[in-house]
Design an enzyme around this catalytic site. Structure first.
Site, mmCIF file in Angstrom:
data_model
loop_
_atom_site.group_PDB
_atom_site.id
_atom_site.type_symbol
_atom_site.label_atom_id
_atom_site.label_comp_id
_atom_site.label_asym_id
_atom_site.label_seq_id
_atom_site.Cartn_x
_atom_site.Cartn_y
_atom_site.Cartn_z
ATOM 1 N N LYS A 15 0.717 -1.177 0.077
ATOM 2 C CA LYS A 15 -0.167 0.076 0.180
ATOM 3 C C LYS A 15 0.887 1.191 -0.202
ATOM 4 O O LYS A 15 0.451 2.207 -0.476
ATOM 5 C CB LYS A 15 -0.981 -0.021 1.316
ATOM 6 C CG LYS A 15 -1.813 -1.027 1.209
ATOM 7 C CD LYS A 15 -2.695 -0.963 2.621
ATOM 8 C CE LYS A 15 -3.770 -2.021 2.639
ATOM 9 N NZ LYS A 15 -4.377 -2.425 3.998
ATOM 10 N N GLY A 69 -11.800 -5.077 5.294
ATOM 11 C CA GLY A 69 -13.269 -5.634 5.271
ATOM 12 C C GLY A 69 -13.832 -5.549 3.973
ATOM 13 O O GLY A 69 -13.580 -4.778 3.102
#
Lengths: 419, 419
Positions: free
Chosen positions: A199, A297
């Site tokens: 990331k 999530g």
């Protein structure tokens, strides 16, 4: 009322994110986006959607002239890159959530975008529901971005929170994270920092125009953090967080890494607990901006994909202003950091690597020191990542001054205490 | 490397914001933006810039063909609107920080933009350094925005923080805010909610496409908050904040207001202390996003102006997607809120306005009740804003259900307790 583009989507992946997306698009006709076909790996599995929607032949999507957007939310980074490459060649816009694939293929993905002019959006690959890429691209689009630091891995933050607040052991906390679905089944990707550095590689591009393979970034995870470290942090009134940081130095070059860090209680990152993510952006005149939300999530990831799809209706694309309109940033290892290192045996650490040592605490089971080390040492040496050694950066760890060298002698004398 | 637009700026106002801007533009040639002329009200005053830069004749800027951007950071909303109108007529892009002017002239400003196609950017008029307008415009650009709540006035938040944490009285806290430069010299604008409702009027447009004059929004400030209210809040484990809130109801219509509110400690807004601002955005699938930063002051305001100027280089303009591409939101007063009201004399409140009353605490000096009231009552009645009466909304105050009416009878019986 201007016309929005009608989007016909070919979706790769129908796990929790893919299925969530399918449902919300059905419920939101105003988005003018519909999924025509979904490519899945395992055609036998029962799905909550009509059978006719599915195929296991990726070409049915990639070579369908009606499909103008490919959305891929699959786990396999090799397949993801093949899909993205073909999508570009077939003139389709792409929305991707594959951190590893993007981080490892940044140069190719940038080239595809330049050659084709097609949009490639990937907000879901950074901090999920926090629109950090979009803000770096659009709002912090000038060269006044002094620094950015962030908690970008929800699993490790969850584990550290449980170790601190509920006094769980590392293994116990990891197990709980897995049970709650916050950690990958192969926890190595999260806890050893691989997910975070992927990331960070993506975000360094949007923040500073830096294109660097994650293998070349200095990083580690929380695998060596000890409960003794948590105790020291408590004494000093700090938290321990896995912090991804980038900072523009006086030289104009950029310092960047993903390493555990002591965080003061009045630091915004200290507010980020459990599986949440947080990003602190420091820019000229604005002081510090803090963005906070769910960083992982199915739903938060689906929300980021959705926002990207929504933006495609208006032909939005990243312009990579820092890379193409400004002089791109350049990474450097030529700076110093202040770090805490705990260890069980003096043999495990290389004391001589430190410029100076400020604190030294010998203990029966574990000892620790606090010292200043040139960052190049962290980039080239491995001892500080080895099992049994736990390195945690000080708050605001970066020290730029070259004057440091002058007091090196004193530091070596002090270091003698530990002999 | 694509070409960026060269910006030649005419600046109105050379107070702390204007002067800060001037300095940073000088130091940042890469921004390709330079100030050609500055219009000031008081030409006699000594300035930290060459005399030749200044004029007190606004037409020297507005009718200069070379100037393609007007930046106005002045205090006078009447003059500001005249300046902005002429700027549009003369084909110039506009960056404005005048909350009151924008809020009161939204329809005209929107029309100017539609007629001319010119950009009008005003990030500095909302939460200063927090890019809330840009995110509402660009990222939360679909109709999945469930709600937004925010602390958008730094002065009142500073005062409330000092009342809570340092136990200062209201007057003492206000004086301190003024001494530190966090409150206007006329504190009424801040403490009675005028500043907040102007900002909220602007944000309702970017969030929901709602264009509503601030006079038509239901709002009040913190002028009636008592130290007794703070004590009740402490007991209940709440903070008191001046909260601007908008929420999409099941009917599709939007509830909106600026009213003091009890805030739970685990609410992100509870993290917002002193002069800071915070915005919580709730959107489909993303759960809650939290944006935090400095919401007032010269540097944070200058930073927002700077980001707008930077965006103009790439021809950025608001598209007002919620207004023009979707069905714009519609405000409603047809919902209920749960509220706490404290008062010294029963005569000051209209008990019959409540659907029902849940709690009733009589006291020697002040009493309070907690009840449910139809929002239309707050919109049409003034008793709840009168001196001596302090109304504070409950956390998550909005109650939509029509079923409420069925238990009205019970409520009136209960209310009898207070007779």
């Amino acid at each position: 009322m201007e016309t929005q583009k009608q989007l016909t989507i070919g979706l790769f992946g129908f796990g929790v994110v893919g299925e969530g997306l399918y449902k919300v698009l059905q419920q939101t006709p105003s988005l003018k986006a519909s999924i025509k076909k979904v490519c899945i790996k395992n055609p036998g599995k029962k799905r909550n959607a009509p059978d006719s929607l599915f195929t296991s032949d990726r070409n049915e999507l990639l070579f369908d002239k009606e499909i103008n957007v490919i959305v891929e939310v699959i786990d396999d980074s090799v397949a993801a890159f093949e899909i993205v490459s073909t999508a570009f060649q077939q003139g389709k816009a792409v929305v991707s959530a594959s951190k590893k694939m993007i981080a490892e293929h940044l140069p190719e993905i940038l080239k595809y975008q330049q050659d084709t002019g097609l949009p490639f959006l990937c907000e879901a690959a950074a901090c999920a529901s926090i629109p950090v890429i979009r803000n770096l691209e659009e709002y912090y689009d000038n060269d006044l971005l002094h620094g950015i630091k962030a908690i970008i891995n929800g699993s490790t933050n969850f584990i550290l929170t449980k170790m601190f607040e509920d006094k769980l052991g590392y293994q116990e906390a990891l197990l709980l994270a897995q049970q709650l679905g916050f950690a990958e089944s192969n926890p190595k990707l999260d806890v050893e920092g691989y997910d975070a550095v992927n990331k960070w590689s993506i975000l360094l591009n949007h923040a500073y125009g830096i294109v660097e393979h994650p293998d070349n970034l200095v990083f580690t995870g929380i695998q060596n953090v000890q409960s003794g470290d948590a105790a020291v942090a408590k004494e000093k009134n700090y938290d321990i967080k896995l912090v991804a940081q980038a900072q523009k130095l006086v030289s104009g070059k950029v310092a960047a890494y993903v390493i555990p860090q002591f965080v003061k209680h009045d630091d915004q990152l200290s507010f980020v607990k459990n599986e949440y993510n947080g990003v602190v952006i420091e820019s000229g005149f604005a002081d510090k901006q803090f963005f906070y939300g769910k960083g992982a999530g199915s739903f938060p990831t689906a929300s980021a994909v959705l926002s990207d799809i929504s933006a495609l209706r208006y032909n939005y694309r990243y312009e990579y202003k820092k890379r193409y309109y400004h002089t791109p940033g350049e990474l450097t290892h030529d700076f110093y950091v202040k770090a805490y290192v705990s260890f069980s045996s003096l043999k495990d650490i290389v004391k001589e690597d430190f410029e100076w040592i400020e604190e030294w605490h010998g203990g029966l089971e574990r000892s620790y020191l606090v010292g200043v080390i040139h960052f190049e040492k962290l980039a080239t040496q491995q001892w500080w990542k080895a099992p049994g050694v736990s390195l945690i950066l000080a708050p605001d760890p970066v020290i730029e001054s070259i004057e440091l060298r002058n007091i090196k002698k004193r530091s070596l004398e002090l270091a003698g205490i530990g002999n």
